[in-house]
Design a protein around this motif. Structure first.
Motif, PDB file in Angstrom:
ATOM      1  N   GLU A 143     110.477 -91.996 -28.387  1.00 51.34           N
ATOM      2  CA  GLU A 143     110.741 -93.000 -29.242  1.00 51.34           C
ATOM      3  C   GLU A 143     111.540 -92.444 -30.552  1.00 51.34           C
ATOM      4  O   GLU A 143     112.512 -93.068 -30.634  1.00 51.34           O
ATOM      5  CB  GLU A 143     109.508 -93.851 -30.100  1.00 51.34           C
ATOM      6  CG  GLU A 143     109.222 -93.897 -28.294  1.00 51.34           C
ATOM      7  CD  GLU A 143     107.773 -95.518 -29.187  1.00 51.34           C
ATOM      8  OE1 GLU A 143     107.176 -96.362 -28.842  1.00 51.34           O
ATOM      9  OE2 GLU A 143     107.035 -94.999 -29.986  1.00 51.34           O
ATOM     10  N   VAL A 179     104.681 -92.469 -33.554  1.00 46.96           N
ATOM     11  CA  VAL A 179     105.398 -92.955 -32.977  1.00 46.96           C
ATOM     12  C   VAL A 179     105.790 -91.553 -31.930  1.00 46.96           C
ATOM     13  O   VAL A 179     105.458 -90.709 -32.334  1.00 46.96           O
ATOM     14  CB  VAL A 179     107.600 -93.049 -33.825  1.00 46.96           C
ATOM     15  CG1 VAL A 179     108.185 -92.823 -32.601  1.00 46.96           C
ATOM     16  CG2 VAL A 179     106.820 -94.342 -34.834  1.00 46.96           C
ATOM     17  N   PHE A 189     109.259 -98.726 -36.454  1.00 47.86           N
ATOM     18  CA  PHE A 189     108.764 -98.187 -36.629  1.00 47.86           C
ATOM     19  C   PHE A 189     107.838 -97.883 -37.856  1.00 47.86           C
ATOM     20  O   PHE A 189     106.810 -97.932 -38.410  1.00 47.86           O
ATOM     21  CB  PHE A 189     109.044 -96.691 -36.674  1.00 47.86           C
ATOM     22  CG  PHE A 189     110.045 -96.162 -35.485  1.00 47.86           C
ATOM     23  CD1 PHE A 189     109.715 -97.290 -34.122  1.00 47.86           C
ATOM     24  CD2 PHE A 189     110.912 -95.223 -35.359  1.00 47.86           C
ATOM     25  CE1 PHE A 189     110.410 -97.281 -32.620  1.00 47.86           C
ATOM     26  CE2 PHE A 189     110.945 -95.481 -34.042  1.00 47.86           C
ATOM     27  CZ  PHE A 189     111.271 -96.023 -32.411  1.00 47.86           C
ATOM     28  N   GLN A 242     114.863 -92.205 -28.914  1.00 50.16           N
ATOM     29  CA  GLN A 242     116.069 -92.620 -28.254  1.00 50.16           C
ATOM     30  C   GLN A 242     116.973 -93.276 -30.026  1.00 50.16           C
ATOM     31  O   GLN A 242     117.796 -94.237 -29.007  1.00 50.16           O
ATOM     32  CB  GLN A 242     114.836 -94.229 -27.731  1.00 50.16           C
ATOM     33  CG  GLN A 242     114.858 -93.600 -26.342  1.00 50.16           C
ATOM     34  CD  GLN A 242     113.970 -94.630 -26.205  1.00 50.16           C
ATOM     35  OE1 GLN A 242     113.440 -95.609 -26.470  1.00 50.16           O
ATOM     36  NE2 GLN A 242     113.126 -94.206 -24.812  1.00 50.16           N
ATOM     37  N   GLU A 243     116.588 -93.228 -31.089  1.00 54.22           N
ATOM     38  CA  GLU A 243     117.249 -93.371 -31.935  1.00 54.22           C
ATOM     39  C   GLU A 243     117.843 -92.502 -32.824  1.00 54.22           C
ATOM     40  O   GLU A 243     118.382 -91.616 -32.403  1.00 54.22           O
ATOM     41  CB  GLU A 243     115.783 -93.749 -33.197  1.00 54.22           C
ATOM     42  CG  GLU A 243     115.138 -94.211 -32.929  1.00 54.22           C
ATOM     43  CD  GLU A 243     115.588 -96.095 -33.368  1.00 54.22           C
ATOM     44  OE1 GLU A 243     116.381 -96.093 -33.679  1.00 54.22           O
ATOM     45  OE2 GLU A 243     115.043 -97.386 -32.572  1.00 54.22           O
TER      46      GLU A 243
END
Length: 295
Positions: A189, A185, A179, A192-193
């Motif tokens: 997204e 972002v 990223f 998902q981290e």
């Protein structure tokens, strides 16, 4: 008709309730325990009410005591405000300003303001408490703080507020992260981290929780910490990503990336709506508002 109590009696009663015991109250008030016990016994007799449940190791308020406690606290706070106002008519100024500041603001935004105010008013003592925004609101409501920085939202509408700063919340990632070189972002997204988040009660955490509710996505929380240096170290080492106010992302090993829908927070200086501001407190509010461009 004469009242069955005076302010001194109410102060003894409130202290006993706050300290949950006669001995602890006596120590705080610097009087004999027998004097405290007698004051409460006289008050209960005059009111013809039982104000405390006496347990073996502690005491608790009865429902009648709870009612008196709420009114007594309000009366004592008003009496203190009246006394302060009268003292200030003689040119005496309260010598302390107690202000609460959330962690990110205390470390990265407020030092120039605090130092500047102190330079102009060297005789005024500043006591700074660092805590989550919601806890600061409770401390102001309970009279533990005079002023505090809060999020300008529905939960702070009952307070007096002066707008301070509008700042962007950004995604904070290590420089090696995919990223890091992007313009933005998405929330999808982000979730998902693995995430490194503050604990409940901090606006950093509230922001992420609100984003989770809006998107219907769950946060994958890898670490929880209220320590900014530790959070940065965890992110820098690649064990997760986080969100910060943009100015906090201030070192080469980290990158700040906007959300696809840029996220902004409004922060205000606030105090209890009916509170009396001393000259010192008013001077601090005026100074901060006049110099908020340094934030």
């Amino acid at each position: 008709m004469a009242l069955p109590f005076d302010l001194r009696t109410l102060r003894v009663f409130v202290t006993v309730a706050d300290r949950a015991g006669f001995s602890a109250a006596a120590r705080e008030l610097h009087v004999a325990q027998s004097a405290v016990s007698q004051t409460i016994a006289n008050l209960e007799r005059q009111l013809e009410l039982t104000l405390f449940h006496r347990h073996e190791r502690r005491i608790t308020l009865t429902p009648e005591g709870e009612t008196l406690y709420a009114h007594a606290r309000e009366l004592l706070e008003r009496a203190e405000a009246t006394h302060l106002a009268m003292r200030e008519l003689h040119g005496l100024v309260k010598g302390e300003v107690r202000i609460g500041i959330p962690s990110m603001l205390g470390s990265y935004y407020f030092p120039p303001l605090l130092m500047g105010f102190k330079a102009q008013h060297p005789g005024i003592r500043l006591t700074v408490v660092e805590a989550g925004a919601r806890r600061l609101q409770r401390m102001i409501a309970d009279g533990e703080l005079d002023l505090g920085v809060v999020i300008d939202d529905e939960q702070s509408r009952h307070m007096e507020r002066r707008r301070l700063i509008r700042e962007e919340m950004v995604v904070c990632v290590p420089r090696a992260h995919a990223f890091a070189d992007r313009c933005s972002v998405t929330a999808e997204e982000f979730f998902q981290e693995p995430l490194v988040l503050f604990q409940d009660g901090y606006f950093h955490r509230e922001f992420v929780d609100a984003l989770s509710r809006q998107t219907g996505l769950d946060a994958n929380i890898a670490f929880q910490s209220n320590l900014i240096p530790l959070t940065k170290a965890i992110v820098r080492q690649g064990f997760g990503i986080t969100t910060f106010l943009r100015r906090v992302v201030d070192e080469p090993g980290l990158a700040a990336v906007s959300f696809a829908s840029p996220a902004w927070l409004e922060l205000s200086l606030a105090w209890a709506r009916d509170a009396y501001l001393s000259r010192a407190e008013s001077a601090f509010v005026e100074y901060v508002i006049a110099h908020r461009e340094v934030l």
